[in-house]
Design a protein around this motif. Structure first.
Motif, mmCIF file in Angstrom:
data_model
loop_
_atom_site.group_PDB
_atom_site.id
_atom_site.type_symbol
_atom_site.label_atom_id
_atom_site.label_comp_id
_atom_site.label_asym_id
_atom_site.label_seq_id
_atom_site.Cartn_x
_atom_site.Cartn_y
_atom_site.Cartn_z
ATOM 1 N N SER A 506 -6.319 -7.623 -7.430
ATOM 2 C CA SER A 506 -5.179 -6.985 -8.065
ATOM 3 C C SER A 506 -4.606 -5.869 -7.214
ATOM 4 O O SER A 506 -3.414 -5.621 -7.220
ATOM 5 C CB SER A 506 -5.587 -6.452 -9.439
ATOM 6 N N PHE A 507 -5.499 -5.177 -6.441
ATOM 7 C CA PHE A 507 -5.005 -4.126 -5.543
ATOM 8 C C PHE A 507 -4.372 -4.715 -4.314
ATOM 9 O O PHE A 507 -3.469 -4.130 -3.742
ATOM 10 C CB PHE A 507 -6.174 -3.199 -5.152
ATOM 11 N N ASN A 508 -4.837 -5.882 -3.874
ATOM 12 C CA ASN A 508 -4.236 -6.508 -2.681
ATOM 13 C C ASN A 508 -2.859 -7.076 -2.963
ATOM 14 O O ASN A 508 -2.096 -7.331 -2.024
ATOM 15 C CB ASN A 508 -5.143 -7.615 -2.155
ATOM 16 N N GLN A 509 -2.553 -7.347 -4.262
ATOM 17 C CA GLN A 509 -1.271 -7.923 -4.610
ATOM 18 C C GLN A 509 -0.181 -6.885 -4.818
ATOM 19 O O GLN A 509 0.915 -7.216 -5.243
ATOM 20 C CB GLN A 509 -1.416 -8.765 -5.895
ATOM 21 N N LEU A 510 -0.494 -5.593 -4.556
ATOM 22 C CA LEU A 510 0.529 -4.558 -4.693
ATOM 23 C C LEU A 510 1.562 -4.693 -3.600
ATOM 24 O O LEU A 510 1.268 -5.172 -2.508
ATOM 25 C CB LEU A 510 -0.127 -3.174 -4.631
ATOM 26 N N PRO A 511 2.756 -4.304 -3.832
ATOM 27 C CA PRO A 511 3.800 -4.403 -2.798
ATOM 28 C C PRO A 511 3.446 -3.592 -1.569
ATOM 29 O O PRO A 511 2.862 -2.507 -1.634
ATOM 30 C CB PRO A 511 5.047 -3.854 -3.494
ATOM 31 N N GLU A 512 3.807 -4.115 -0.374
ATOM 32 C CA GLU A 512 3.484 -3.450 0.891
ATOM 33 C C GLU A 512 4.367 -2.224 1.141
ATOM 34 O O GLU A 512 4.059 -1.377 1.971
ATOM 35 C CB GLU A 512 3.644 -4.445 2.046
ATOM 36 N N GLN A 513 5.547 -2.119 0.449
ATOM 37 C CA GLN A 513 6.445 -0.995 0.715
ATOM 38 C C GLN A 513 5.931 0.334 0.121
ATOM 39 O O GLN A 513 6.427 1.412 0.445
ATOM 40 C CB GLN A 513 7.831 -1.306 0.107
ATOM 41 N N MET A 514 4.950 0.259 -0.780
ATOM 42 C CA MET A 514 4.456 1.482 -1.408
ATOM 43 C C MET A 514 3.589 2.260 -0.427
ATOM 44 O O MET A 514 2.835 1.668 0.364
ATOM 45 C CB MET A 514 3.667 1.135 -2.674
ATOM 46 N N ASP A 515 3.653 3.582 -0.501
ATOM 47 C CA ASP A 515 2.844 4.433 0.384
ATOM 48 C C ASP A 515 1.452 4.603 -0.162
ATOM 49 O O ASP A 515 1.124 4.149 -1.255
ATOM 50 C CB ASP A 515 3.535 5.785 0.575
ATOM 51 N N GLY A 516 0.607 5.290 0.574
ATOM 52 C CA GLY A 516 -0.780 5.443 0.184
ATOM 53 C C GLY A 516 -0.967 6.302 -1.036
ATOM 54 O O GLY A 516 -1.851 6.046 -1.869
ATOM 55 N N ALA A 517 -0.122 7.358 -1.220
ATOM 56 C CA ALA A 517 -0.273 8.231 -2.385
ATOM 57 C C ALA A 517 0.021 7.487 -3.674
ATOM 58 O O ALA A 517 -0.671 7.635 -4.691
ATOM 59 C CB ALA A 517 0.666 9.433 -2.233
ATOM 60 N N ALA A 518 1.055 6.623 -3.606
ATOM 61 C CA ALA A 518 1.401 5.861 -4.817
ATOM 62 C C ALA A 518 0.306 4.875 -5.173
ATOM 63 O O ALA A 518 -0.045 4.676 -6.342
ATOM 64 C CB ALA A 518 2.734 5.131 -4.611
ATOM 65 N N ILE A 519 -0.264 4.271 -4.119
ATOM 66 C CA ILE A 519 -1.322 3.306 -4.378
ATOM 67 C C ILE A 519 -2.535 4.006 -4.977
ATOM 68 O O ILE A 519 -3.183 3.498 -5.915
ATOM 69 C CB ILE A 519 -1.682 2.569 -3.088
ATOM 70 N N GLN A 520 -2.878 5.189 -4.441
ATOM 71 C CA GLN A 520 -4.018 5.924 -4.974
ATOM 72 C C GLN A 520 -3.780 6.325 -6.424
ATOM 73 O O GLN A 520 -4.692 6.306 -7.257
ATOM 74 C CB GLN A 520 -4.295 7.161 -4.110
ATOM 75 N N ALA A 521 -2.533 6.680 -6.730
ATOM 76 C CA ALA A 521 -2.226 7.066 -8.109
ATOM 77 C C ALA A 521 -2.394 5.874 -9.047
ATOM 78 O O ALA A 521 -2.930 5.998 -10.171
ATOM 79 C CB ALA A 521 -0.800 7.623 -8.185
ATOM 80 N N ILE A 522 -1.930 4.717 -8.587
ATOM 81 C CA ILE A 522 -2.061 3.515 -9.418
ATOM 82 C C ILE A 522 -3.526 3.155 -9.599
ATOM 83 O O ILE A 522 -3.974 2.796 -10.701
ATOM 84 C CB ILE A 522 -1.256 2.367 -8.801
ATOM 85 N N GLN A 523 -4.278 3.240 -8.483
ATOM 86 C CA GLN A 523 -5.700 2.920 -8.590
ATOM 87 C C GLN A 523 -6.419 3.877 -9.543
ATOM 88 O O GLN A 523 -7.287 3.463 -10.321
ATOM 89 C CB GLN A 523 -6.338 2.966 -7.207
ATOM 90 N N LYS A 524 -6.033 5.138 -9.490
ATOM 91 C CA LYS A 524 -6.667 6.115 -10.363
ATOM 92 C C LYS A 524 -6.358 5.835 -11.818
ATOM 93 O O LYS A 524 -7.236 5.908 -12.692
ATOM 94 C CB LYS A 524 -6.208 7.518 -9.965
ATOM 95 N N SER A 525 -5.088 5.492 -12.071
ATOM 96 C CA SER A 525 -4.707 5.209 -13.461
ATOM 97 C C SER A 525 -5.401 3.952 -13.976
ATOM 98 O O SER A 525 -5.843 3.890 -15.123
ATOM 99 C CB SER A 525 -3.187 5.053 -13.556
ATOM 100 N N LEU A 526 -5.524 2.943 -13.093
ATOM 101 C CA LEU A 526 -6.225 1.737 -13.502
ATOM 102 C C LEU A 526 -7.695 2.013 -13.753
ATOM 103 O O LEU A 526 -8.302 1.471 -14.693
ATOM 104 C CB LEU A 526 -6.060 0.646 -12.436
ATOM 105 N N PHE A 527 -8.270 2.860 -12.882
ATOM 106 C CA PHE A 527 -9.688 3.180 -13.061
ATOM 107 C C PHE A 527 -9.923 3.907 -14.373
ATOM 108 O O PHE A 527 -10.866 3.616 -15.111
ATOM 109 C CB PHE A 527 -10.177 4.025 -11.869
ATOM 110 N N GLU A 528 -9.051 4.859 -14.670
ATOM 111 C CA GLU A 528 -9.205 5.584 -15.913
ATOM 112 C C GLU A 528 -9.004 4.650 -17.122
ATOM 113 O O GLU A 528 -9.718 4.757 -18.125
ATOM 114 C CB GLU A 528 -8.195 6.722 -15.960
ATOM 115 N N GLU A 529 -8.037 3.736 -16.997
ATOM 116 C CA GLU A 529 -7.796 2.809 -18.111
ATOM 117 C C GLU A 529 -8.978 1.878 -18.319
ATOM 118 O O GLU A 529 -9.407 1.630 -19.460
ATOM 119 C CB GLU A 529 -6.515 1.992 -17.846
ATOM 120 N N ASN A 530 -9.536 1.382 -17.206
ATOM 121 C CA ASN A 530 -10.703 0.491 -17.314
ATOM 122 C C ASN A 530 -11.919 1.239 -17.848
ATOM 123 O O ASN A 530 -12.716 0.702 -18.627
ATOM 124 C CB ASN A 530 -11.018 -0.134 -15.971
#
Length: 557
Positions: A506-530
């Motif tokens: 699911s993390f590999n399917q994220l768009p390539e145009q996003m920067d690292g901070a946005a990806i970390q934020a998404i990962q954090k939100s997913l981690f908290e949700e899980n």
């Protein structure tokens, strides 16, 4: 382009998951799935075979055992499927092959019929007596006549009995043959008077010297059908006479409506005619003698005879009765004149008496007139006609439709036309009534034959109904029986904690145009949700979480 190499691997996880899911099932569920698959295949095969199974129709009904065996043998040679009816009295074959098979069997002379015909004369044994040959000929003739009668649509079977007397050289002792016919009719069918008369005349024409009155026809119920009405004074009404009356009346009606249609229109005239006919048969023979003619010249002489006779008397009036008087007279001799004295004496003698007789007979022709008159039957005694004419239709300027009666002159004209069309004869007692009245309905609705009564439509609907019934049965089995059964067998196991957590893909399917901070934020939100879902799952279903933890410990040591 980075996702293209991963595309061929999209079906592999699903197939692997289904195989793993099937392998995780118990043996009973595996056996149930196999049986369900076999049932689906069997149902589809049965539906296909049922849809392709032809409808069977009757080939022959009520055939004898000998003819049935020959027909079955012929069907086997032609590779035609067959079966018997429930009662065993009929042979059934596919509907599409009925007519073809009947023609092919007819070419082979099947069925021959249970009654023997003239084929009995084909296998005559050597040395058979004349009596046996006569018996075989009579049997053959009876069989042929019975076959002819059985060809009628209403006759199921027939038997014919011939009573033929032995020939005699004495004409006074000669006896006429007689025939008895026993008919077995189909249930619900009867023979008309014309059909019975046809059977009687068929027998009379097939047997030499057989009069019509010597033919007796009865049915299976013992009813005498060939009742002779020749000697009955009160004959019943003949069906042909009734048909002739109906045709004559329809002819007059057609004449009247044809001549009035151009004036009133086809829907504005109705006519009925009643014909009174005389069907009495009259034969008259007359022999008339006219009075004798007073004038002989006007009569025709048939024969005439005239007789004239003259006789001269002698000196001796008669003779003495006796033998001398019976002698013929002697020949006369001329007197000898001896001198003039004798001559003078003879001249002075008185003349001899002379007897003359004349008879005349004339036969004249007698006037005679012989008449033989035979009046034809079906003479018209009286005609009665009734004609109804509709009111005249008028349309106003505003489109309003009104009706008005015909004038007296128009009614008189119609009356004259109808009289000429029907051949009105006042001396004969004909009557005619013409009425002008408003019709209840103006337009006539001509209904065609309904499509559900058409034989082709019925056959098509029957085939379509059969196919739809098969499809409905298959769908009902698949959706209402097999689908719930398979759903219960393939029900997935209890959801594990790992299934609630996001996968690495699911993390590999994220768009390539996003920067690292946005990806970390998404990962954090997913981690908290899980993490929140895992805590909630531990609270709601602690047993499942305990089993997952035990599984982790056992795997990682």
């Amino acid at each position: 382009m980075a996702t293209v190499p991963n595309q061929p691997n999209t079906t592999t996880p699903t197939t692997t998951f289904r195989l793993e899911q099937f392998s995780q099932l118990s043996n009973q569920k595996k056996l149930g799935l196999i049986m369900a698959a076999a049932a689906v295949v069997a149902l589809l095969a049965g539906a296909l075979m049922w849809s392709q199974t032809p409808d069977y129709r009757v080939l022959y009904n009520n055939v004898s055992d000998q003819d049935g065996a020959a027909i079955i043998s012929a069907l086997q040679q032609m590779n035609v499927p067959y079966k018997f009816s429930d009662s065993g009295g009929a042979i059934l074959i596919p509907e599409k092959q009925v007519h073809e098979v009947r023609l092919r069997l007819a070419g082979q002379g099947l069925p021959k019929g249970s009654l023997p015909g003239f084929e009995l004369m084909e296998n005559q044994k050597f040395g058979s007596s004349q009596f046996l040959e006569q018996v075989n000929y009579q049997r053959a003739l009876e069989g042929e006549l019975a076959r002819s009668v059985q060809s009628l649509s209403a006759v199921q079977s027939a038997r014919v009995h011939l009573a033929i007397a032995k020939p005699s050289v004495f004409s006074r002792e000669k006896q006429q043959p007689s025939v008895s016919v026993l008919l077995n009719l189909y249930p619900g069918r009867v023979l008309s008077t014309e059909q019975v008369s046809a059977i009687v005349h068929l027998m009379a024409s097939s047997v030499p010297n057989l009069p019509v009155r010597n033919v007796t026809v009865i049915d299976q119920n013992g009813n005498l059908l060939s009742t002779s009405n020749e000697n009955k004074p009160d004959k019943g009404f003949d069906a042909k006479q009734l048909q002739y009356i109906q045709e004559l009346e329809e002819n007059y009606i057609r004449r009247i409506e044809t001549i009035l249609t151009p004036i009133t229109g086809s829907a504005n005239v109705r006519a009925q005619v009643t014909a009174d006919l005389d069907f009495s048969r009259v034969e008259r023979a007359e022999e008339i003698y006219r009075p004798n003619n007073t004038e002989s010249d006007a009569a025709t002489i048939r024969s005439q005879q005239t007789l004239e006779s003259a006789s001269t008397g002698s000196k001796i009036d008669g003779g003495i009765p006796g033998a001398l008087t019976n002698r013929p007279p002697e020949p006369a001799t001329a007197p000898i004149e001896a001198g003039g004295e004798n001559k003078e004496a003879s001249d002075k003698a008185p003349p001899l008496p002379t007897d003359k007789k004349k008879e005349s007979t004339t036969n004249y022709e007698v006037d005679k007139t012989v008449q033989h008159t035979q009046q034809s039957i079906g003479n018209i005694k009286r005609l009665t006609a009734a004609v109804v004419v509709n009111y005249r239709k008028k349309t106003g300027e505003n489109g309003e439709v009104t009706y008005e009666p015909l004038t007296a002159e128009e009614i008189k004209e119609i009356n004259s036309l109808v009289k000429e069309a029907m051949g009105y004869n006042e001396k004969r007692g004909d009557s005619l009534t013409v009425t002008n009245s408003l019709f209840a309905t103006e337009n006539e609705t001509l209904l065609d034959t309904a499509f559900w009564k058409d034989p082709d439509s019925l056959l098509f609907a029957k085939d379509m109904g059969k196919q739809l019934l098969i499809a409905a049965i298959v769908l009902f089995f698949l959706l209402k029986i097999l689908r719930p059964f398979l759903k219960n067998l393939t029900q997935p196991p209890a959801p594990a904690l790992t299934e609630k957590l996001p996968d690495e893909t699911s993390f590999n399917q994220l768009p390539e145009q996003m920067d690292g901070a946005a990806i970390q934020a998404i990962q954090k939100s997913l981690f908290e949700e899980n993490l929140k879902k895992a805590r909630q799952l531990a609270i709601d279903k602690p047993a499942i979480v305990a089993n997952v933890v035990k599984d982790w410990v056992s795997r990682h040591g």
